[in-house]
Design a protein around this motif. Structure first.
Motif, PDB file in Angstrom:
ATOM      1  N   ARG A 115       0.826  -1.215   0.000  1.00  0.00           N
ATOM      2  CA  ARG A 115       0.000   0.000   0.000  1.00  0.00           C
ATOM      3  C   ARG A 115       0.859   1.264   0.000  1.00  0.00           C
ATOM      4  NH1 ARG A 115      -5.122  -1.231   3.990  1.00  0.00           N
ATOM      5  NH2 ARG A 115      -5.462  -3.382   3.331  1.00  0.00           N
ATOM      6  N   ILE A 116       1.981   1.221   0.714  1.00  0.00           N
ATOM      7  CA  ILE A 116       2.869   2.401   0.749  1.00  0.00           C
ATOM      8  C   ILE A 116       3.388   2.681  -0.659  1.00  0.00           C
ATOM      9  CG2 ILE A 116       5.156   3.191   1.528  1.00  0.00           C
ATOM     10  CD1 ILE A 116       4.491   1.792   4.249  1.00  0.00           C
ATOM     11  N   ASN A 117       3.828   1.627  -1.331  1.00  0.00           N
ATOM     12  CA  ASN A 117       4.339   1.822  -2.697  1.00  0.00           C
ATOM     13  C   ASN A 117       3.255   2.368  -3.622  1.00  0.00           C
ATOM     14  OD1 ASN A 117       6.995   1.110  -2.264  1.00  0.00           O
ATOM     15  ND2 ASN A 117       6.572  -1.063  -2.464  1.00  0.00           N
ATOM     16  N   GLU A 118       2.037   1.854  -3.443  1.00  0.00           N
ATOM     17  CA  GLU A 118       0.919   2.285  -4.291  1.00  0.00           C
ATOM     18  C   GLU A 118       0.608   3.773  -4.051  1.00  0.00           C
ATOM     19  OE1 GLU A 118      -2.565  -0.134  -3.623  1.00  0.00           O
ATOM     20  OE2 GLU A 118      -3.857   1.376  -4.561  1.00  0.00           O
ATOM     21  N   GLU A 119       0.456   4.130  -2.783  1.00  0.00           N
ATOM     22  CA  GLU A 119       0.049   5.508  -2.460  1.00  0.00           C
ATOM     23  C   GLU A 119       1.156   6.520  -2.715  1.00  0.00           C
ATOM     24  OE1 GLU A 119      -2.889   6.523  -1.994  1.00  0.00           O
ATOM     25  OE2 GLU A 119      -3.809   4.564  -1.749  1.00  0.00           O
ATOM     26  N   ILE A 120       2.376   6.138  -2.378  1.00  0.00           N
ATOM     27  CA  ILE A 120       3.485   7.077  -2.545  1.00  0.00           C
ATOM     28  C   ILE A 120       3.812   7.229  -4.040  1.00  0.00           C
ATOM     29  CG2 ILE A 120       5.683   5.780  -2.431  1.00  0.00           C
ATOM     30  CD1 ILE A 120       4.779   8.494   0.036  1.00  0.00           C
ATOM     31  N   ASN A 124       3.847  10.621  -6.682  1.00  0.00           N
ATOM     32  CA  ASN A 124       5.167  10.828  -7.305  1.00  0.00           C
ATOM     33  C   ASN A 124       6.277  11.158  -6.307  1.00  0.00           C
ATOM     34  OD1 ASN A 124       4.021  10.459  -9.869  1.00  0.00           O
ATOM     35  ND2 ASN A 124       3.377  12.604  -9.895  1.00  0.00           N
ATOM     36  N   LEU A 125       6.297  10.448  -5.198  1.00  0.00           N
ATOM     37  CA  LEU A 125       7.358  10.722  -4.217  1.00  0.00           C
ATOM     38  C   LEU A 125       8.131   9.454  -3.848  1.00  0.00           C
ATOM     39  CD1 LEU A 125       5.753  13.306  -1.729  1.00  0.00           C
ATOM     40  CD2 LEU A 125       7.593  13.700  -3.344  1.00  0.00           C
ATOM     41  N   ILE A 146      -1.432  13.062   2.850  1.00  0.00           N
ATOM     42  CA  ILE A 146      -2.613  12.568   2.122  1.00  0.00           C
ATOM     43  C   ILE A 146      -2.437  11.078   1.806  1.00  0.00           C
ATOM     44  CG2 ILE A 146      -3.941  12.762  -0.035  1.00  0.00           C
ATOM     45  CD1 ILE A 146      -3.334  15.825   0.107  1.00  0.00           C
ATOM     46  N   ALA A 147      -1.225  10.715   1.356  1.00  0.00           N
ATOM     47  CA  ALA A 147      -0.946   9.294   1.072  1.00  0.00           C
ATOM     48  C   ALA A 147      -1.155   8.462   2.333  1.00  0.00           C
ATOM     49  CB  ALA A 147       0.480   9.141   0.567  1.00  0.00           C
ATOM     50  N   HIS A 177      -5.236  16.337  -6.996  1.00  0.00           N
ATOM     51  CA  HIS A 177      -5.037  14.942  -6.600  1.00  0.00           C
ATOM     52  C   HIS A 177      -6.245  14.415  -5.809  1.00  0.00           C
ATOM     53  CE1 HIS A 177      -3.066  11.326  -5.237  1.00  0.00           C
ATOM     54  NE2 HIS A 177      -3.146  11.699  -3.968  1.00  0.00           N
ATOM     55  N   VAL A 178      -6.698  15.200  -4.857  1.00  0.00           N
ATOM     56  CA  VAL A 178      -7.822  14.752  -4.014  1.00  0.00           C
ATOM     57  C   VAL A 178      -9.118  14.680  -4.823  1.00  0.00           C
ATOM     58  CG1 VAL A 178      -9.222  15.313  -1.989  1.00  0.00           C
ATOM     59  CG2 VAL A 178      -6.750  15.571  -1.894  1.00  0.00           C
TER      60      VAL A 178
END
Lengths: 243, 267
Positions: A115-120, A124-125, A146-147, A177-178
């Motif tokens: 999930r971290i990889n998906e959201e981050i 684009n960070l 937000i992520a 983004h939101v």
């Protein structure tokens, strides 16, 4: 359409001061709703009640039909929050902050990693994952927040003045983004702000002032009802600002 | 909610505290310097002034440094507990406390996990202190290094929950200086950390009772007995009762329905 957030007749006092007065709000799944009010209008108090930082003694607050007071665990599971103040731990890396949040929701390490990889990645960070939060810019920190708020896949996202203090580029990026997240899925968003230029045509707006909801509905309806030309004029008229 | 969810949450909170501890190395050293100054300077100066009779758990006359070592261990935990509560007030002012409080896991569990995470850090500091203290010939029986562990957990929990309760009652960071003057110093000095209770009784009866009912005395004595692989029922029960009282107060302090935060409009 099913209700993501249902607030009925909520009043909240600090001693003798009435911070919220008989507030009722309803937000449907998929809605992007702006809670518009000046500083001190009661927006943060309302958020504190929804997230159970404060206890609501009158009325009821339901998130996807779970009462925040009686079934806080099920209600809080469904909320993602971005607070007005930055809440990331500056001494930890982006990744460590996100793992910490995942653990607070009981997410396993393997799931958290995905999930971290998906959201981050979505913000684009990914290259900043190992960096200390202290080294990020204000806009990047907000995007990480937000992520983080989306890691546990909430149904309702609460953002309390998330763009305050950011430059115009970062503000637009976050807002875009939101709004995109809202359009894509079954996420409902309540976006508290005092910045009127963050509102687009066709969006739902709730105007709050001195702890009371003054008007609620889509932008055109509010403009029409107040007999003004723009949402800015309508807001000024509702809260009594004379220019 | 299944036990694994609770376990993951607990692990996450402990890991965060450990990471913060690793990232803030100066915190570790400053926590060690304080008791070492007492041990190296204060105890050296007072060893000839303050004679210590044979009192349990000691079986012979002991140097003053050996006597005050358990008090200094408790001091590490006291300061660690207060440091945690200071960081909680700071976290609350800065907002990062909110991320924890809006978790779906019950708040009492979050608070106990945070307390235990703080206790874990304080135990690392205590063992580091014990290693350095061995250069002053403070060498308990080898079993003492193990039997002290339960006492450290319970005393850390008691002092940590006292700190947590204070942090729920303190609205602003600036007010925390008052805690130093009105809680830490009186607690430390009015206890058996620096001098035995019988010596205080000789001087002043009312001060003896203050020291005797001071929760910190119970932490010091529990640590003292357990360091020599002994158990004292009176102090053991006392520390347990104080721990439960402070724990309940701190959980109530952070309860949104009852806590002082919401009444004051704090965040």
């Amino acid at each position: 359409m099913s209700s993501a957030l249902e607030i009925k007749n909520v009043t909240h006092k600090f001693g003798k001061f009435r911070a919220l007065n008989n507030v009722s709000v309803s937000i449907n799944v998929g809605d992007f709703t702006v809670l518009l009010g000046l500083n001190g209008a009661g927006k943060t108090t309302l958020y504190s009640l929804i997230t159970r930082l404060y206890n609501n003694n009158t009325g009821s607050i339901k998130i996807h039909n779970f009462n925040v007071r009686e079934d806080s665990s099920n209600a809080l599971k469904r909320i993602g929050v971005v607070f007005q103040q930055p809440t990331l731990d500056l001494d930890l890396s982006v990744e460590e902050n996100l793992y910490y949040h995942a653990s607070l929701h009981g997410i396993s390490t393997a799931d958290a990693k995905l999930r971290i990889n998906e959201e981050i990645g979505r913000i684009n960070l990914i290259e900043k994952l190992k960096n200390k939060v202290r080294s990020l810019s204000g806009g990047q920190r907000r995007r990480v927040e937000i992520a983080r708020s989306l890691l546990h896949k909430p149904k309702l996202l609460l953002l309390d003045e998330p763009t305050v203090g950011l430059d115009i580029g970062s503000r637009q990026m976050i807002l875009k983004h939101v709004k995109l997240l809202c359009k894509k899925g079954e996420l409902a968003v309540l976006w508290a702000t005092h910045l009127i230029d963050e509102i687009d045509k066709g969006e739902k707006v709730i105007v709050i002032d001195k702890g009371q909801i003054l008007e609620s509905g889509d932008v055109t309806k509010i403009i029409k009802k107040t007999r003004q030309k723009t949402i800015r004029d309508a807001f000024n008229k509702l809260v009594g600002i004379k220019i | 909610m299944s036990p694994i969810i609770y376990f993951r949450c607990f692990r996450g909170i402990v890991l965060r505290e450990a990471l913060r501890f690793v990232h803030q190395k100066e915190r570790f050293f400053s926590a060690l310097v304080r008791p070492l100054v007492w041990l190296g300077i204060f105890a050296a100066g007072f060893r000839s002034v303050l004679g210590v009779a044979i009192i349990p758990p000691y079986e012979t006359y002991i140097p003053y440094e050996v006597y005050i070592a358990p008090g200094l261990i408790a001091m590490i935990q006291l300061f660690n507990g207060m440091q945690s509560s200071l960081s909680m007030v700071y976290d609350r002012e800065m907002g990062s406390m909110k991320t924890m409080l809006v978790s779906p896991i019950p708040r009492w569990f979050l608070l106990i996990s945070k307390l235990l995470a703080g206790v874990f850090v304080s135990i690392l500091q205590v063992y580091a202190f014990l290693i350095i203290a061995s250069f002053w010939d403070i060498i308990p029986p080898i079993t003492g290094y193990f039997t002290i562990l339960p006492a450290l957990v319970i005393s850390g929990l008691m002092l940590g929950s006292l700190g947590m309760f204070l942090s729920s009652a303190i609205k602003q960071l600036e007010n925390f200086a008052g805690v130093m003057n009105f809680v830490i110093f009186p607690m430390f000095f009015a206890s058996s950390a620096l001098y035995p209770l019988w010596k205080i009784e000789e001087t002043s009866e009312w001060l003896y009772y203050i020291c005797f009912y001071n929760p910190f005395t119970y932490a010091v004595e529990c640590i003292r007995f357990s360091l020599y692989s002994q158990f004292n029922l009176e102090y053991g029960l006392g520390i347990l009762i104080f721990s439960v009282i402070f724990l309940i107060l701190s959980i109530l302090g952070y309860d949104p329905a009852r806590g002082s935060l919401q009444k004051k409009g704090g965040k």
